[in-house]
Scaffold this motif. Structure first.
Motif, PDB file in Angstrom:
ATOM      1  N   VAL A  47       0.795  -1.239   0.000  1.00  8.82           N
ATOM      2  CA  VAL A  47       0.000   0.000   0.000  1.00  8.82           C
ATOM      3  C   VAL A  47       0.825   1.287   0.000  1.00  8.82           C
ATOM      4  O   VAL A  47       0.333   2.338  -0.390  1.00  8.82           O
ATOM      5  CB  VAL A  47      -0.994   0.061   1.191  1.00  8.82           C
ATOM      6  CG1 VAL A  47      -1.959  -1.086   1.153  1.00  8.82           C
ATOM      7  CG2 VAL A  47      -0.257   0.107   2.510  1.00  8.82           C
ATOM      8  N   CYS A  48       2.064   1.205   0.411  1.00  7.76           N
ATOM      9  CA  CYS A  48       2.851   2.435   0.545  1.00  7.76           C
ATOM     10  C   CYS A  48       3.164   3.023  -0.831  1.00  7.76           C
ATOM     11  O   CYS A  48       3.783   2.362  -1.666  1.00  7.76           O
ATOM     12  CB  CYS A  48       4.155   2.165   1.284  1.00  7.76           C
ATOM     13  SG  CYS A  48       5.257   3.591   1.267  1.00  7.76           S
ATOM     14  N   PRO A  49       2.743   4.269  -1.077  1.00  3.45           N
ATOM     15  CA  PRO A  49       2.991   4.861  -2.396  1.00  3.45           C
ATOM     16  C   PRO A  49       4.487   5.064  -2.674  1.00  3.45           C
ATOM     17  O   PRO A  49       4.900   5.149  -3.825  1.00  3.45           O
ATOM     18  CB  PRO A  49       2.259   6.203  -2.344  1.00  3.45           C
ATOM     19  CG  PRO A  49       1.987   6.479  -0.910  1.00  3.45           C
ATOM     20  CD  PRO A  49       1.979   5.170  -0.195  1.00  3.45           C
ATOM     21  N   GLU A  50       5.302   5.107  -1.634  1.00  2.00           N
ATOM     22  CA  GLU A  50       6.739   5.313  -1.806  1.00  2.00           C
ATOM     23  C   GLU A  50       7.511   3.993  -1.837  1.00  2.00           C
ATOM     24  O   GLU A  50       8.734   3.984  -1.980  1.00  2.00           O
ATOM     25  CB  GLU A  50       7.307   6.167  -0.656  1.00  2.00           C
ATOM     26  CG  GLU A  50       6.495   7.411  -0.303  1.00  2.00           C
ATOM     27  CD  GLU A  50       6.421   8.384  -1.465  1.00  2.00           C
ATOM     28  OE1 GLU A  50       7.400   8.453  -2.233  1.00  2.00           O
ATOM     29  OE2 GLU A  50       5.388   9.057  -1.603  1.00  2.00           O
ATOM     30  N   GLY A  51       6.820   2.901  -1.619  1.00  2.00           N
ATOM     31  CA  GLY A  51       7.521   1.603  -1.536  1.00  2.00           C
ATOM     32  C   GLY A  51       8.469   1.557  -0.357  1.00  2.00           C
ATOM     33  O   GLY A  51       9.540   0.945  -0.422  1.00  2.00           O
ATOM     34  N   ALA A  52       8.083   2.220   0.743  1.00  2.00           N
ATOM     35  CA  ALA A  52       9.008   2.328   1.873  1.00  2.00           C
ATOM     36  C   ALA A  52       8.928   1.139   2.830  1.00  2.00           C
ATOM     37  O   ALA A  52       9.805   0.959   3.661  1.00  2.00           O
ATOM     38  CB  ALA A  52       8.727   3.618   2.646  1.00  2.00           C
ATOM     39  N   ILE A  53       7.854   0.327   2.711  1.00  2.00           N
ATOM     40  CA  ILE A  53       7.710  -0.797   3.650  1.00  2.00           C
ATOM     41  C   ILE A  53       8.251  -2.068   2.996  1.00  2.00           C
ATOM     42  O   ILE A  53       7.908  -2.372   1.859  1.00  2.00           O
ATOM     43  CB  ILE A  53       6.238  -0.984   4.057  1.00  2.00           C
ATOM     44  CG1 ILE A  53       5.643   0.358   4.516  1.00  2.00           C
ATOM     45  CG2 ILE A  53       6.101  -2.033   5.148  1.00  2.00           C
ATOM     46  CD1 ILE A  53       4.197   0.285   4.935  1.00  2.00           C
ATOM     47  N   PHE A  54       9.093  -2.783   3.694  1.00  2.00           N
ATOM     48  CA  PHE A  54       9.677  -3.989   3.093  1.00  2.00           C
ATOM     49  C   PHE A  54       9.856  -5.086   4.129  1.00  2.00           C
ATOM     50  O   PHE A  54       9.795  -4.841   5.335  1.00  2.00           O
ATOM     51  CB  PHE A  54      11.011  -3.652   2.411  1.00  2.00           C
ATOM     52  CG  PHE A  54      12.073  -3.121   3.337  1.00  2.00           C
ATOM     53  CD1 PHE A  54      12.008  -1.822   3.818  1.00  2.00           C
ATOM     54  CD2 PHE A  54      13.125  -3.925   3.735  1.00  2.00           C
ATOM     55  CE1 PHE A  54      12.991  -1.314   4.675  1.00  2.00           C
ATOM     56  CE2 PHE A  54      14.115  -3.441   4.592  1.00  2.00           C
ATOM     57  CZ  PHE A  54      14.036  -2.130   5.060  1.00  2.00           C
ATOM     58  N   GLU A  55      10.029  -6.319   3.647  1.00  2.00           N
ATOM     59  CA  GLU A  55      10.252  -7.420   4.581  1.00  2.00           C
ATOM     60  C   GLU A  55      11.735  -7.772   4.612  1.00  2.00           C
ATOM     61  O   GLU A  55      12.430  -7.679   3.613  1.00  2.00           O
ATOM     62  CB  GLU A  55       9.397  -8.655   4.267  1.00  2.00           C
ATOM     63  CG  GLU A  55       9.240  -9.002   2.825  1.00  2.00           C
ATOM     64  CD  GLU A  55       8.257 -10.160   2.580  1.00  2.00           C
ATOM     65  OE1 GLU A  55       8.164 -11.057   3.431  1.00  2.00           O
ATOM     66  OE2 GLU A  55       7.628 -10.163   1.521  1.00  2.00           O
TER      67      GLU A  55
END
Ligand SMILES: Cc1cc2nc3c(=O)[nH]c(=O)nc-3n(C[C@H](O)[C@H](O)[C@H](O)COP(=O)(O)OP(=O)(O)OC[C@H]3O[C@@H](n4cnc5c(N)ncnc54)[C@H](O)[C@@H]3O)c2cc1C
Ligand SMILES: Cc1cc2nc3c(=O)[nH]c(=O)nc-3n(C[C@H](O)[C@H](O)[C@H](O)COP(=O)(O)OP(=O)(O)OC[C@H]3O[C@@H](n4cnc5c(N)ncnc54)[C@H](O)[C@@H]3O)c2cc1C
Ligand code: SF4
Ligand code: SF4
Lengths: 395, 260
Positions: A47-55
């Motif tokens: 959902v993050c528009p910046e692609g800031a969340i990752f595993e």
């Protein structure tokens, strides 16, 4: 594994907050952070528009893949008769084996030598058959014990059973014992071209979502498969195969089937294997109304289903209930009479091939899933329909 | 008699939808409830206690918010409530869930363990039988009636497709229950008061002596690779006319589709 936010990319826009079902994300000083409430559900990743969340994968997450070969299907019998889902599993098993290489084997507990031969004609290369008397009636511990023993000995890559009361009760024991994964109630199976892992698709959340499940590291990959969704294989009367006789010497049981009681009158209520289901709801008005449904079902050669409202009224036993807290069915033809179409009912029947809805309220939600909708009074329509069908069939 | 009832807090799934753009669950404003089948398991536990004496403990594994489900169970009259909660449980599939619950049950001790037939979110119906396997005790699924229970022995009816089986088991045993079994009682006023005040016992992975490698995502053989929305529905047709015309048209359509 854990979930992290890249603080350099994060703009603090808070888009991710509402995507987390566990309130595990907070935004502090203009940056998002994942707290210890995180359940690793991965909902926030996309959902993050910046692609800031990752595993982040940890060293201990990495595992060797175990080995195995061949596809096994558990062939269910009831009172000595093979259940239809066994042939569907053989069809599915063959298609998987074509992509993987290797044999398709069936496992039959109880049943007859003729039944074992029948499984070969439906596509099994080999049948492991144990005809010990203890397998006549279904009992979890002996079923689980012997199957686990056979799997340990022969090491198949994939093991399937029907998602029936029997398969769903004893397969979990086998998976727990073998330290491997089990996927429930699959509606589609395929092989990943690259990894050769089994791609298992199943409904969850009462049918509101579908999920693809993997069992990447352990073997066998086990799944229960919903009856009536897989296509049977080709029946070939001249097909040859091998029957391997199995003994059940080390199998114990702490439960006992004292008696098996068949409650079903002339008409079967094996809804999950029915081709045609005629179903009634509160609009049927009472037991008398349901008699109209039994008449129609008899004319069609089908079974009678019901909504929870009708079951709660005591017009028909619980075993007829279709829906989230009843049975999930997928017949060729489902006729819903006097059923409004609450979502808890729809999830149990919306995968039927053809749905006919009869309801006097044109705005009833049942019409949103119906192939054919009839707005009218069921007390007028049902007797006419039964009569017409008898005529057509008689002709 | 020591009775443990496993309950799961679930979203009211009738409300859960999927966001077609992100393929994530929309759970905004969706209420959490006790899994409906587990209500029947609680009721069954209370009825056994009324008959044989003893103690009913409810057990849930989940995030801290799951405490609400336990308080609701207390208001129905259970004696004890245990919340099994730990970072390391995150991401558990049914194998890892059942492993952790079985360690907690070992820790608590039980003669009869009750579970719902299935949870309405995960919908697998696997956790109950898997717990029994980890504990090396028998289980019987889909209980619709408890005929008799006394020291060391229980007789129940198991619902099957074509009827039911009368089954006997030694104790300890794990049972999974269907709705037909009973009607869950409403909380009493006294129960609601008790629920507000009651202490909830918390257990962590260390408390139950669980092996780290068998917990959570790491201990789970299965992985959810992705979720997506079910396929949209078919063409629809409302059949109009007099009743006779409607029936003729319908029978014709069905004959054409080889349904008859
Ligand atoms: C957790 C949970 C689980 C549930 N699980 C299930 C489940 O498994 N299965 C299930 O079915 N429900 C389930 N329900 C209940 C569900 O929400 C609905 O209450 C139920 O399905 C309604 O049944 P119905 O359509 O028969 O009754 P109603 O909603 O009362 O509908 C009756 C319909 O009959 C029509 N009608 C009346 N008279 C006539 C006539 N003469 N001719 C034609 N039409 C007529 C009316 O227009 C109306 O649409 C569940 C609910 C919850 C909360
Ligand atoms: C979309 C999706 C699909 C999934 N598919 C699979 C799958 O195919 N295989 C798999 O192994 N895992 C699967 N999982 C993971 C699984 O849902 C979780 O492990 C879940 O915690 C337990 O499974 P369930 O909800 O199906 O419970 P069920 O096995 O249906 O629950 C049965 C009973 O066990 C008890 N119980 C269950 N969970 C708890 C708990 N946390 N605390 C106390 N009692 C409990 C309750 O009495 C409940 O009525 C899936 C998860 C998702 C999100
Ligand atoms: S959506 Fe992305 S950018 Fe926005 S707050 Fe969350 S992590 Fe930061
Ligand atoms: S992975 Fe799931 S639980 Fe964890 S932060 Fe993201 S949305 Fe929340």
């Amino acid at each position: 594994m854990f979930i992290k936010v890249n603080k350099d990319k994060c703009t603090g826009c808070e888009t991710c907050l509402s995507s987390c079902p566990y309130d595990a994300i907070i935004v502090k000083d203009g940056k998002a952070d994942i707290t210890e409430l995180c359940q690793l559900c991965r909902s926030c990743l996309s959902v993050c528009p910046e692609g800031a969340i990752f595993e982040v994968e940890e060293e201990a997450d990495k595992k060797e893949k175990a080995q195995g070969s061949g596809v096994w299907v558990f062939a269910e019998q009831r009172d000595g008769e093979l259940a239809g889902v066994s042939f569907e599993l053989l069809g599915a098993g063959r298609r998987l084996a074509e992509k993987l290489g290797g044999e398709v084997s069936a496992v039959l507990f109880g049943g007859s030598a003729a039944g074992a031969e029948e499984l070969i004609r439906w596509g099994a290369d080999k049948v492991y058959h144990c005809d010990d008397g203890m397998f006549g009636a279904f009992n979890d511990e002996p079923y689980a014990g012997l199957l686990a023993e056979l799997i340990t000995q022969y090491r198949p890559e994939i093991v399937l059973a029907g998602a029936t009361p029997i398969g769903r009760s004893f397969f979990p024991r086998v998976a727990a014992r073998l330290k491997t994964g089990l996927t429930a109630d699959c509606t589609s199976l395929d092989i990943d071209g690259e990894t050769k892992n089994l791609l298992q698709v199943r409904p969850a959340f009462g049918g509101n979502i579908m999920a693809t499940i993997l069992c990447p590291h352990t073997r066998p990959q086990m799944a229960t498969v919903r009856p009536r969704v897989m296509k049977r294989g080709e029946y070939d009367a001249s097909r040859k195969g091998e029957v391997v006789k199995i003994r059940a010497d080390n199998v114990k049981s702490r439960t006992k089937v004292i008696e098996t009681i068949r409650e079903v009158s002339e008409m079967s209520v094996n809804l999950q294997e029915a081709n045609i289901i005629v179903s009634g709801g509160r609009g049927m008005g009472g037991e008398k109304g349901f008699q109209l449904l039994f008449d129609l079902a008899e004319a069609l050669g089908g079974c009678v289903g019901a909504s929870r409202a009708a079951v709660d009224e005591g017009w028909i036993p619980y075993r007829h209930q279709v829906g989230q807290t009843g049975k999930t069915v997928g017949p060729k033809l489902y006729i819903a009479c006097g059923i409004s179409g609450a979502v808890q009912h729809l999830v149990g029947m919306q995968s039927s091939d053809i749905i006919v809805a009869i309801n006097k309220n044109p705005d009833a939600p049942i019409f949103s899933v119906a192939t054919y909708g009839i707005v009218g009074d069921l007390f007028e329509i049902l007797p006419l329909l039964t009569k017409k069908i008898k005529e057509v069939k008689g002709a | 008699m020591k009775i443990v009832v496993c309950v799961k807090q679930v979203p009211d799934t009738a409300e859960v939808r999927i966001n077609p753009e992100t393929n994530t669950l929309i759970r905004d404003g969706v209420e959490s409830i006790i899994n409906p089948y587990d209500m029947h398991a609680i009721e069954a536990g209370l009825q056994i206690r009324e008959k044989t004496g003893g103690k009913v403990t409810v057990l849930t594994m989940g995030p801290p918010q799951a405490e609400n489900a336990l308080r609701e169970a207390i208001s129905m009259g259970v004696d004890d409530a245990v919340l099994l909660t730990d970072r390391s449980f995150a991401g558990s599939d049914t194998w890892a869930t059942a492993y952790a619950l079985s360690k907690a049950i070992e820790h608590l001790g039980a003669d009869v363990i009750l579970c719902g037939k299935q949870a309405i979110d995960g919908d697998t119906a696997q956790v109950g039988p898997e717990i029994a396997e980890f504990l090396d005790i028998p289980h019987i699924a889909y209980i619709r009636k408890i005929e008799d229970v006394k020291e060391g022995r229980i007789v129940v009816q198991r619902l099957m497709d074509e009827g039911y089986d009368l089954m006997e088991s030694s104790l300890p045993v794990l049972l999974t229950v269907v709705r037909e079994l009973n009607v869950p009682r409403m909380p009493s006023l006294k129960g609601k008061m008790a629920a507000k005040k009651a202490g909830i016992k918390k257990l962590t992975a260390a408390d139950i002596g669980a092996e780290e490698s068998k917990l959570g995502l790491r201990g789970s053989p299965t992985q959810v690779r992705n979720i997506f929305a079910p396929e949209a529905k078919r063409d629809r047709k409302i059949i109009d006319g007099t009743n006779e015309e409607i029936i003729d048209a319908l029978v014709k359509e069905l004959t054409g589709l080889k349904c008859l």
